[in-house]
Design an enzyme around this catalytic site. Structure first.
Site, PDB file in Angstrom:
ATOM      1  N   HIS A  70       0.839  -1.188   0.000  1.00 56.54           N
ATOM      2  CA  HIS A  70       0.000   0.000   0.000  1.00 56.54           C
ATOM      3  C   HIS A  70       0.881   1.247   0.000  1.00 56.54           C
ATOM      4  O   HIS A  70       2.044   1.205   0.420  1.00 56.54           O
ATOM      5  CB  HIS A  70      -0.924  -0.010   1.213  1.00 56.54           C
ATOM      6  CG  HIS A  70      -1.972  -1.080   1.125  1.00 56.54           C
ATOM      7  ND1 HIS A  70      -2.946  -1.252   2.081  1.00 56.54           N
ATOM      8  CD2 HIS A  70      -2.205  -2.026   0.181  1.00 56.54           C
ATOM      9  CE1 HIS A  70      -3.733  -2.254   1.725  1.00 56.54           C
ATOM     10  NE2 HIS A  70      -3.300  -2.749   0.580  1.00 56.54           N
ATOM     11  N   GLU A  72       0.956   3.994   1.787  1.00 63.26           N
ATOM     12  CA  GLU A  72       1.490   4.473   3.063  1.00 63.26           C
ATOM     13  C   GLU A  72       2.598   3.559   3.573  1.00 63.26           C
ATOM     14  O   GLU A  72       3.580   4.026   4.162  1.00 63.26           O
ATOM     15  CB  GLU A  72       0.382   4.655   4.108  1.00 63.26           C
ATOM     16  CG  GLU A  72      -0.415   3.416   4.458  1.00 63.26           C
ATOM     17  CD  GLU A  72      -1.605   3.137   3.568  1.00 63.26           C
ATOM     18  OE1 GLU A  72      -2.668   2.803   4.109  1.00 63.26           O
ATOM     19  OE2 GLU A  72      -1.483   3.221   2.331  1.00 63.26           O
ATOM     20  N   CYS A  98      -6.013   0.865   5.582  1.00 61.57           N
ATOM     21  CA  CYS A  98      -6.588  -0.395   6.049  1.00 61.57           C
ATOM     22  C   CYS A  98      -6.098  -0.636   7.480  1.00 61.57           C
ATOM     23  O   CYS A  98      -5.216   0.075   7.969  1.00 61.57           O
ATOM     24  CB  CYS A  98      -6.157  -1.538   5.127  1.00 61.57           C
ATOM     25  SG  CYS A  98      -4.401  -1.971   5.241  1.00 61.57           S
ATOM     26  N   CYS A 101      -2.190  -1.307   7.702  1.00 60.29           N
ATOM     27  CA  CYS A 101      -1.356  -0.115   7.548  1.00 60.29           C
ATOM     28  C   CYS A 101      -1.526   0.857   8.718  1.00 60.29           C
ATOM     29  O   CYS A 101      -0.597   1.571   9.066  1.00 60.29           O
ATOM     30  CB  CYS A 101      -1.653   0.583   6.226  1.00 60.29           C
ATOM     31  SG  CYS A 101      -0.997  -0.317   4.791  1.00 60.29           S
TER      32      CYS A 101
END
Length: 143
Positions: A70, A72, A98, A101
């Protein structure tokens, strides 16, 4: 009424994160992230496959491959390999995090999150709120 200077910066950084997300090879979702500390961008990221893997994020059924990172997570990992620290930084991201993360965000010491679109599962946001991270939602229409 004039917008606060902080909101102007928040909108500008989110616009930049949106542009950064366009660099992603993923077809389903293109997500961009910036980490800003002391008015400086210290890291950036977008969703995609790990280094050394082909830049194809989806499988034959069009589903995202499990190993796609992802945005981030990529931005936080970049900081981890530098001399910088995320402690006290702001994360600007085009899609709210999510739950996996959100743990990385909290553990990295990021204290503020600004996002434009909500992820289908808001448990990541709820976790960060519980952890004391300041959260701001600026809808895409405002960018």
């Amino acid at each position: 009424m004039k917008e606060s200077k902080q909101r102007q910066y928040d909108i500008a950084y989110l616009r930049m994160a949106t542009e950064w997300g366009k660099l992603s090879y993923c077809k389903r979702k293109q997500v961009g992230a910036l980490i800003v500390k002391d008015k400086m961008i210290i890291s950036d990221g977008y969703n995609g496959t790990p280094s050394g893997f082909e830049n194809i994020c989806e499988d034959e059924e069009g589903l995202t491959k499990w190993y796609v990172l992802h945005a981030e997570a990529n931005a936080i990992l970049k900081v981890a390999s530098s001399t910088q620290s995320c402690k006290g930084a702001t994360l600007y991201i085009t899609l709210s995090p999510c739950k996996e993360c959100s743990k990385l965000i909290h553990q990295a010491g990021i204290t503020r999150l600004v996002y434009s679109r909500g992820y289908k599962d808001d448990s990541g946001i709820k976790f960060l709120e519980k952890a004391g991270v300041s959260i701001m939602h600026i809808p895409e229409e405002a960018l």
